[in-house]
Design a protein around this motif. Sequence first.
Motif, mmCIF file in Angstrom:
data_model
loop_
_atom_site.group_PDB
_atom_site.id
_atom_site.type_symbol
_atom_site.label_atom_id
_atom_site.label_comp_id
_atom_site.label_asym_id
_atom_site.label_seq_id
_atom_site.Cartn_x
_atom_site.Cartn_y
_atom_site.Cartn_z
ATOM 1 N N ALA A 116 0.865 -1.293 -0.107
ATOM 2 C CA ALA A 116 -0.160 0.010 -0.102
ATOM 3 C C ALA A 116 1.001 1.259 0.003
ATOM 4 O O ALA A 116 0.782 2.349 -0.766
ATOM 5 C CB ALA A 116 -0.793 -0.045 1.255
ATOM 6 N N GLY A 117 1.859 1.358 0.740
ATOM 7 C CA GLY A 117 2.724 2.505 0.957
ATOM 8 C C GLY A 117 3.599 2.651 -0.406
ATOM 9 O O GLY A 117 3.668 3.852 -0.997
ATOM 10 N N ALA A 118 4.012 1.523 -1.026
ATOM 11 C CA ALA A 118 4.720 1.442 -2.075
ATOM 12 C C ALA A 118 3.936 1.993 -3.439
ATOM 13 O O ALA A 118 4.270 2.870 -4.345
ATOM 14 C CB ALA A 118 5.033 0.015 -2.692
ATOM 15 N N LEU A 176 9.952 -2.232 -6.032
ATOM 16 C CA LEU A 176 11.356 -1.748 -5.406
ATOM 17 C C LEU A 176 10.840 -0.846 -4.346
ATOM 18 O O LEU A 176 11.574 -1.079 -3.316
ATOM 19 C CB LEU A 176 12.019 -0.917 -6.697
ATOM 20 C CG LEU A 176 13.298 -0.214 -5.917
ATOM 21 C CD1 LEU A 176 14.177 -1.548 -5.786
ATOM 22 C CD2 LEU A 176 14.064 0.173 -7.152
ATOM 23 N N PHE A 177 9.578 -0.043 -4.213
ATOM 24 C CA PHE A 177 9.410 0.692 -3.052
ATOM 25 C C PHE A 177 9.063 -0.112 -1.874
ATOM 26 O O PHE A 177 9.559 0.342 -0.783
ATOM 27 C CB PHE A 177 8.098 1.745 -3.640
ATOM 28 C CG PHE A 177 8.751 2.914 -3.986
ATOM 29 C CD1 PHE A 177 9.523 3.924 -3.530
ATOM 30 C CD2 PHE A 177 8.207 3.386 -5.332
ATOM 31 C CE1 PHE A 177 9.958 5.224 -3.875
ATOM 32 C CE2 PHE A 177 8.414 4.573 -5.848
ATOM 33 C CZ PHE A 177 9.458 5.555 -4.983
ATOM 34 N N ALA A 178 8.088 -1.334 -2.448
ATOM 35 C CA ALA A 178 7.772 -2.225 -1.249
ATOM 36 C C ALA A 178 8.917 -2.562 -0.461
ATOM 37 O O ALA A 178 9.177 -2.990 0.635
ATOM 38 C CB ALA A 178 6.978 -3.046 -1.919
ATOM 39 N N PHE A 179 9.755 -3.206 -1.372
ATOM 40 C CA PHE A 179 11.047 -4.039 -0.708
ATOM 41 C C PHE A 179 12.156 -2.978 0.087
ATOM 42 O O PHE A 179 12.719 -3.299 1.002
ATOM 43 C CB PHE A 179 11.937 -4.560 -1.898
ATOM 44 C CG PHE A 179 11.546 -5.795 -2.272
ATOM 45 C CD1 PHE A 179 11.704 -7.268 -1.517
ATOM 46 C CD2 PHE A 179 10.058 -6.017 -2.949
ATOM 47 C CE1 PHE A 179 11.134 -8.289 -1.958
ATOM 48 C CE2 PHE A 179 9.650 -7.176 -3.456
ATOM 49 C CZ PHE A 179 10.027 -8.286 -2.900
ATOM 50 N N LEU A 180 12.116 -1.529 -0.372
ATOM 51 C CA LEU A 180 12.717 -0.676 0.349
ATOM 52 C C LEU A 180 12.146 -0.500 1.607
ATOM 53 O O LEU A 180 13.054 -0.185 2.472
ATOM 54 C CB LEU A 180 13.063 0.582 -0.756
ATOM 55 C CG LEU A 180 14.097 0.557 -1.946
ATOM 56 C CD1 LEU A 180 14.029 1.846 -2.575
ATOM 57 C CD2 LEU A 180 15.584 0.236 -1.311
ATOM 58 N N ILE A 181 10.981 -0.220 1.326
ATOM 59 C CA ILE A 181 10.306 0.130 2.835
ATOM 60 C C ILE A 181 10.440 -1.218 3.785
ATOM 61 O O ILE A 181 10.817 -0.844 5.073
ATOM 62 C CB ILE A 181 8.833 0.180 2.691
ATOM 63 C CG1 ILE A 181 8.528 1.622 1.878
ATOM 64 C CG2 ILE A 181 8.035 0.507 3.960
ATOM 65 C CD1 ILE A 181 7.184 1.634 1.241
ATOM 66 N N SER A 233 12.981 -3.282 8.578
ATOM 67 C CA SER A 233 13.731 -4.451 9.039
ATOM 68 C C SER A 233 14.920 -4.061 9.811
ATOM 69 O O SER A 233 15.267 -4.499 10.770
ATOM 70 C CB SER A 233 13.810 -5.257 7.884
ATOM 71 O OG SER A 233 12.481 -5.845 7.528
ATOM 72 N N GLY A 234 15.764 -3.203 9.228
ATOM 73 C CA GLY A 234 17.056 -2.785 9.784
ATOM 74 C C GLY A 234 16.801 -2.224 10.824
ATOM 75 O O GLY A 234 17.652 -2.462 12.006
ATOM 76 N N THR A 235 15.964 -1.010 11.128
ATOM 77 C CA THR A 235 15.887 -0.350 12.458
ATOM 78 C C THR A 235 15.394 -1.357 13.434
ATOM 79 O O THR A 235 15.850 -1.295 14.636
ATOM 80 C CB THR A 235 14.803 0.719 12.254
ATOM 81 O OG1 THR A 235 13.594 0.209 11.811
ATOM 82 C CG2 THR A 235 15.293 1.741 11.112
ATOM 83 N N CYS A 259 5.260 -10.262 -0.128
ATOM 84 C CA CYS A 259 5.603 -9.225 -1.301
ATOM 85 C C CYS A 259 5.841 -9.818 -2.365
ATOM 86 O O CYS A 259 5.554 -9.557 -3.547
ATOM 87 C CB CYS A 259 6.742 -8.471 -0.852
ATOM 88 S SG CYS A 259 6.110 -6.930 -0.116
ATOM 89 N N PHE A 260 6.834 -10.899 -2.592
ATOM 90 C CA PHE A 260 7.220 -11.686 -3.741
ATOM 91 C C PHE A 260 6.111 -12.487 -4.374
ATOM 92 O O PHE A 260 5.829 -12.102 -5.539
ATOM 93 C CB PHE A 260 8.499 -12.628 -3.492
ATOM 94 C CG PHE A 260 9.079 -13.351 -4.400
ATOM 95 C CD1 PHE A 260 9.867 -12.573 -5.596
ATOM 96 C CD2 PHE A 260 8.313 -14.727 -4.687
ATOM 97 C CE1 PHE A 260 10.290 -13.532 -6.987
ATOM 98 C CE2 PHE A 260 9.076 -15.528 -5.878
ATOM 99 C CZ PHE A 260 9.978 -14.723 -6.976
#
Length: 460
Positions: free
Chosen positions: A114-116, A130-135, A140-142, A351-352
């Motif tokens: 939805a955000g992507a 790409l937006f979805a995976f970046l979000i 996930s990193g944080t 997502c995939f």
Amino acid sequence: MASQDNKKQRSLQHGLTSRQVSMISIAGIIGAGLFIGSSNAIATAGPAILISYAMTGLLVLLVMRMLGEMAIANPNSGSFSTYASEAIGPWAGFTIGWLYWWFWVLIIPVEAIAGADILHAYFPGVPSWLFAFLIMLVLSGTNLVSVKNFGAFEYWFALVKVVAIIGFIGVCTLAVFGFWPLAEVSGVSRLWDSGGFMPNGFGTVLGGVLITIFSFFGAEIVTIAADETANPKDKIRRATNLVVYRIAIFYLASIFLVVSLVAWNDPGLKAVGSFQRVLEVLNVPGAKLLVDLVVLVAVTSCMNSGLYTASRMLYSLGARGQALSVTKRISGSGVPTVAVIFSTLAGFAGCFVNYVFPGKVFGFLLSTTGAIALLVYLVIAVSQLRMRARAEREGRPLELKMWLFPWLTWLVIGTIVMVLGYMLFSDAYRYETLMTAGVTAFILLVSLTQRRAKMVAQTA
């Protein structure tokens, strides 16, 4: 050897501050379902959707009171899953814990997608996937670094949502009283001038409950997060006591203003969402951009909370021997790293699948979550019923108590069973209910198989 002992002794740390937990508890029930999804609920029941929201809000209030009673007596990151194990049996804790994890790891990609889509609309040169995976990668990193990062991100996400709701209520209140200068709109006549207050009958009000109940799901997150803050009992008590005000202000007040200012059958309501349509009617400049920004924050916040919640539930299951033992590993900064990674990978898989098989496999998986919220609430009520009775038999005092016990608890149980029965026999909800029942039966079978295997190993 010493390092191995230190690893064994590691546990979740009190990395969340009081203000972070307070803000998380305040905004835990504010998601895209309020800003956009409420339009479908309004189209179903008309202005009488207010009754649906009030009924759902009352149910959530009672459930949170019951959960608060148990959580204050025993703060735990496993929350209701842990209490179900103690009150009903390990099979119940196993089943509801894994169902809850399943729900959130499917919601994570939903929110990321939805955000992507919002970002892709403004930056069409960048593919949505790409937006979805970046979000997902950023959040996930944080979450992996420390719980402080989750708390910081969620604090600001929550603050934006709260400010947006208060601003919306302020603007709409001015319009209702005729003081909004950008549009000639005033009064609350929309509540009845398009077929009456209940244009589609009382049956649609009950149907509205089924739509709105999922908007409230997430209020229980505070009982999970409180375990990672100092004085968790105080945080849980405060959050539980403030539930009624949050429901009244954020949901009932804002939806009341929506149906007061826009006709429930306005085609623009479903086309752009309830909040954006109201701002368009009021001629607010940049209404779409404003709502898109808030919704982007809301879905990102929901994904952030979902990842946190799923990882803590998986960690709790691992700590109780109901998941792979590796999931209970804690990093030096107090983060259940493996649980976060596993939950993230499940989200990435969702997502995939969505982008490779659009509208097929992922939609099928998502349908399995249709009744999980009600099952969680039912387990909370049954657990509280049994744990409260046990506490009274043993003479143990409770710092927070459910009102009118056991009558209100039984009322909640009866109501949830009735709603589940309605869903099962309703053409609109039967498929999702059966899908949830299928997943529940599978997880229960795994639980019983695991338990039998342990018994055989012990006797061998």
